[in-house]
Design a protein around this motif. Sequence first.
Motif, mmCIF file in Angstrom:
data_model
loop_
_atom_site.group_PDB
_atom_site.id
_atom_site.type_symbol
_atom_site.label_atom_id
_atom_site.label_comp_id
_atom_site.label_asym_id
_atom_site.label_seq_id
_atom_site.Cartn_x
_atom_site.Cartn_y
_atom_site.Cartn_z
ATOM 1 N N LEU A 1 -5.170 -1.373 34.164
ATOM 2 C CA LEU A 1 -3.976 -0.995 34.933
ATOM 3 C C LEU A 1 -3.430 0.295 34.344
ATOM 4 C CD1 LEU A 1 -2.189 -4.470 35.252
ATOM 5 C CD2 LEU A 1 -3.207 -3.146 37.096
ATOM 6 N N SER A 2 -3.668 1.387 35.047
ATOM 7 C CA SER A 2 -3.214 2.664 34.490
ATOM 8 C C SER A 2 -1.782 2.941 34.924
ATOM 9 C CB SER A 2 -4.145 3.784 34.941
ATOM 10 O OG SER A 2 -4.336 3.712 36.317
ATOM 11 N N PRO A 3 -1.079 3.762 34.144
ATOM 12 C CA PRO A 3 0.320 4.066 34.462
ATOM 13 C C PRO A 3 0.497 4.523 35.907
ATOM 14 C CG PRO A 3 -0.268 4.989 32.339
ATOM 15 C CD PRO A 3 -1.510 4.392 32.907
ATOM 16 N N ASN A 4 1.617 4.137 36.501
ATOM 17 C CA ASN A 4 2.002 4.514 37.863
ATOM 18 C C ASN A 4 1.203 3.817 38.972
ATOM 19 O OD1 ASN A 4 4.033 6.302 36.938
ATOM 20 N ND2 ASN A 4 2.425 7.813 36.519
ATOM 21 N N THR A 5 0.305 2.910 38.591
ATOM 22 C CA THR A 5 -0.387 2.141 39.627
ATOM 23 C C THR A 5 0.615 1.210 40.301
ATOM 24 O OG1 THR A 5 -2.225 2.025 38.082
ATOM 25 C CG2 THR A 5 -2.384 0.633 40.049
ATOM 26 N N PRO A 6 0.642 1.203 41.639
ATOM 27 C CA PRO A 6 1.537 0.245 42.291
ATOM 28 C C PRO A 6 1.005 -1.194 42.142
ATOM 29 C CG PRO A 6 0.316 1.518 43.919
ATOM 30 C CD PRO A 6 -0.064 2.075 42.583
ATOM 31 N N VAL A 7 1.896 -2.145 41.953
ATOM 32 C CA VAL A 7 1.461 -3.540 41.860
ATOM 33 C C VAL A 7 1.863 -4.253 43.155
ATOM 34 C CG1 VAL A 7 1.675 -3.558 39.353
ATOM 35 C CG2 VAL A 7 3.595 -4.329 40.738
ATOM 36 N N PRO A 8 1.171 -5.350 43.498
ATOM 37 C CA PRO A 8 1.496 -6.052 44.741
ATOM 38 C C PRO A 8 2.941 -6.556 44.733
ATOM 39 C CG PRO A 8 -0.305 -7.162 43.560
ATOM 40 C CD PRO A 8 0.062 -5.966 42.769
ATOM 41 N N SER A 9 3.525 -6.684 45.922
ATOM 42 C CA SER A 9 4.891 -7.214 45.994
ATOM 43 C C SER A 9 4.888 -8.663 45.529
ATOM 44 C CB SER A 9 5.420 -7.132 47.423
ATOM 45 O OG SER A 9 4.889 -8.194 48.179
ATOM 46 N N ILE A 10 6.059 -9.136 45.161
ATOM 47 C CA ILE A 10 6.186 -10.497 44.639
ATOM 48 C C ILE A 10 5.594 -11.515 45.600
ATOM 49 C CG2 ILE A 10 7.879 -12.298 44.118
ATOM 50 C CD1 ILE A 10 9.666 -10.055 42.950
ATOM 51 N N ARG A 11 5.937 -11.371 46.885
ATOM 52 C CA ARG A 11 5.490 -12.369 47.855
ATOM 53 C C ARG A 11 3.983 -12.311 48.111
ATOM 54 N NH1 ARG A 11 9.801 -15.043 50.100
ATOM 55 N NH2 ARG A 11 11.647 -14.260 49.057
ATOM 56 N N VAL A 12 3.455 -11.113 48.109
ATOM 57 C CA VAL A 12 2.010 -10.973 48.323
ATOM 58 C C VAL A 12 1.238 -11.594 47.146
ATOM 59 C CG1 VAL A 12 0.115 -9.300 48.412
ATOM 60 C CG2 VAL A 12 2.123 -8.991 49.862
ATOM 61 N N LEU A 13 1.697 -11.297 45.938
ATOM 62 C CA LEU A 13 0.998 -11.848 44.770
ATOM 63 C C LEU A 13 1.129 -13.386 44.730
ATOM 64 C CD1 LEU A 13 -0.705 -11.177 42.301
ATOM 65 C CD2 LEU A 13 1.385 -11.073 40.944
ATOM 66 N N ALA A 14 2.316 -13.868 45.101
ATOM 67 C CA ALA A 14 2.522 -15.323 45.118
ATOM 68 C C ALA A 14 1.525 -15.977 46.065
ATOM 69 C CB ALA A 14 3.947 -15.650 45.556
ATOM 70 N N GLU B 1 10.318 -10.328 33.606
ATOM 71 C CA GLU B 1 9.993 -10.255 32.184
ATOM 72 C C GLU B 1 9.254 -8.951 31.860
ATOM 73 O OE1 GLU B 1 8.347 -13.562 29.201
ATOM 74 O OE2 GLU B 1 10.180 -13.710 30.379
ATOM 75 N N LEU B 2 8.285 -8.614 32.708
ATOM 76 C CA LEU B 2 7.521 -7.376 32.485
ATOM 77 C C LEU B 2 8.427 -6.151 32.567
ATOM 78 C CD1 LEU B 2 4.315 -8.285 34.522
ATOM 79 C CD2 LEU B 2 4.374 -7.781 32.070
ATOM 80 N N GLU B 3 9.395 -6.197 33.480
ATOM 81 C CA GLU B 3 10.342 -5.087 33.603
ATOM 82 C C GLU B 3 11.198 -4.957 32.349
ATOM 83 O OE1 GLU B 3 12.933 -5.219 37.080
ATOM 84 O OE2 GLU B 3 11.098 -5.458 38.271
ATOM 85 N N GLN B 4 11.695 -6.118 31.897
ATOM 86 C CA GLN B 4 12.576 -6.097 30.733
ATOM 87 C C GLN B 4 11.850 -5.579 29.497
ATOM 88 O OE1 GLN B 4 13.989 -10.088 30.718
ATOM 89 N NE2 GLN B 4 15.775 -9.625 31.986
ATOM 90 N N GLU B 5 10.575 -5.891 29.409
ATOM 91 C CA GLU B 5 9.825 -5.428 28.244
ATOM 92 C C GLU B 5 9.270 -4.027 28.443
ATOM 93 O OE1 GLU B 5 7.017 -8.289 26.733
ATOM 94 O OE2 GLU B 5 8.342 -9.941 27.317
ATOM 95 N N GLY B 6 9.572 -3.453 29.607
ATOM 96 C CA GLY B 6 9.207 -2.051 29.827
ATOM 97 C C GLY B 6 7.811 -1.821 30.364
ATOM 98 N N TYR B 7 7.129 -2.853 30.786
ATOM 99 C CA TYR B 7 5.769 -2.664 31.298
ATOM 100 C C TYR B 7 5.745 -2.305 32.779
ATOM 101 C CZ TYR B 7 4.049 -4.755 26.986
ATOM 102 O OH TYR B 7 3.768 -5.000 25.685
ATOM 103 N N LEU B 8 6.834 -2.650 33.453
ATOM 104 C CA LEU B 8 6.868 -2.486 34.901
ATOM 105 C C LEU B 8 8.145 -1.735 35.273
ATOM 106 C CD1 LEU B 8 4.671 -3.737 36.658
ATOM 107 C CD2 LEU B 8 6.257 -5.579 37.217
ATOM 108 N N ILE B 9 8.027 -0.856 36.262
ATOM 109 C CA ILE B 9 9.212 -0.159 36.745
ATOM 110 C C ILE B 9 9.347 -0.472 38.232
ATOM 111 C CG2 ILE B 9 10.191 2.105 37.271
ATOM 112 C CD1 ILE B 9 8.808 3.114 34.735
ATOM 113 N N THR B 10 10.548 -0.866 38.633
ATOM 114 C CA THR B 10 10.756 -1.160 40.046
ATOM 115 C C THR B 10 11.691 -0.139 40.647
ATOM 116 O OG1 THR B 10 10.394 -3.493 39.685
ATOM 117 C CG2 THR B 10 11.556 -2.892 41.691
#
Lengths: 201, 125, 271
Positions: free
Chosen positions: B30-43, B59-68
Amino acid sequence: MIHLLYKDLYLTRKTILLYLLIGLLLQFNPSMTPIFIFFITYGVLAKTELTEEKYEGYTLLSTLPVSKSTLVISKYLLGLLIVGLATTYTLILQLWINNLSGIAVSTILGIAAATLIVNGFLLLLSYKYGATRAITYFRIIVLSLFLIPWLLQISLGLPGEELILWASSLQASVMTILILSLIAYGVLMLISINTFKKRMS
Amino acid sequence: MYISISHHNPQPLYQQIVDQFKEGIADGRLSPNTPVPSIRVLAKELRVSVITVKRAYTELEQEGYLITKPASGSFIAPLEHTQLQQNQLKEAKEQLISLINRNKAFGISIDDLIQILKELEEQDE
Amino acid sequence: MNNVFELRNVYKSFNDFHLEDISLHLPRGYILGLLGPNGAGKSTTIKLLLNLLEPDSGEIQVLGSSYAHSETLIKQKIGYVGENQNFYQDLTIDWTVNFISRFYRTWNQEKLNDMLTNFGLKRQKQLKDLSKGQKVLFNISLALAHEPELLILDEPTSGLDPIARKEIMDILLDMLQDENKAILFSSHITEDVEQIADYVAIIIKGRLALFDTKEAILDGFRKVSIPKSTGKTLGSTLIANTQTLSEYKGMHSQPASLEEILISLVKEANR
């Protein structure tokens, strides 16, 4: 409303056809004619209520966007429709077979009026007690009130003649009787709506 | 990236998702700036609750791995390798603390554990 | 209005059973799993939500309205799949679809056709010839055709094989791609609830024993075991509420499953 009626007619189509066939045969003996209107109406309404009970139809229908009153009204309309159909059928066949000489029109209409009230009562019983129990109670009541005296009368000879005499004495007021029976039928329907709402809560 | 979760794994489902994202980021899948699936799609893809994925993403956002970003969804945060390593070290330290505490009750000392680690290292070589 | 439904302090009593003080709600975009032993009050709760029963006291709001005022309007937007739900068994799939479609203002026949084809449901088949799994899939397809905002399912997965269950899970999660919709389903299969529910309500003996997000419930309980070497005897394992759990030295604790939590709550209620 129309699709509820259509569904009931479709589900009872075999019952209706069978009774129409029996009705055709009964016309050759005018004294037996009156019981046809009664039996086809009873047959169709009992069948439709038993079907609803068997498949928990009222629970299913109550989850659809249709009011509880509409469900009850549709059954009363079905009864009215069958009485109307059977009466017209009887009149046409009597005209065709006996040229209306075997039985008075007023007698036929009088029987139609009685059928309406009695079957309105059957529906009320089935909203109160469920179809199976209602039909048992109904049979007991009808047998003791109507059929036994009528059968006694037949077995004592002069089939149907007294009924015809009785009916012709009422000839002048047959329209009044029809209207009164419709009013009674309507009142039974209102009580049924109330009973059904209570039963489903 | 392929995420697989197991209902037989004693780890909570959200934790399994978080861990796999972190691994993917660390090893470069997973390289930086890659978009991740939406919550509902991944669910839906994982056949898990929306709320489980939501928790993992938070959790990923809080730890700085994900930016929304509002309206455009979530992305993998542009993290330096050293930053990732530091995060992982912090986590390793926490895991070690709980390992040490658990073994204390049985009278197993830190030295015993170090011994095991050394043996494992030798085996590896 | 953010909740698709709200029950506030709802009571309903019968001769041999009563539902006591149920307060429950479901925000849009989520699935609520209703768990509990058989006869605990799950079906009664669902019937109250559908106005098939009326509460003795308390308030019920569905899709922002109350049944007293707008029953048919509410039901336009609800899809319902009952346990052992029987349509008229002598009718064909096609006849039933046509009949039901006439009650609704919205009807997505295209979507329904796709679903029927996907599940291999032949249009001319009589309902009595469908297998149990096919019946449930047909009922769900039918319940989704009017694009309801709230889908209510009573024990949809009980008695079904894993493949059919998986298919049902997929349908439900697919519906939730639209975050304005919501689903309530009751089950005694905790596995299904644990897998896809966002909120969990546990009803035991007519009372609401637990209601929260699934994550909070799973966080709230731990499976605890204390090794014999510590000299303390506390049985082998027990489920403990995280808040009342003080850390014993040497105590092992690990996440508990919903099943384990449910069983421990039932035991507690029977004590």
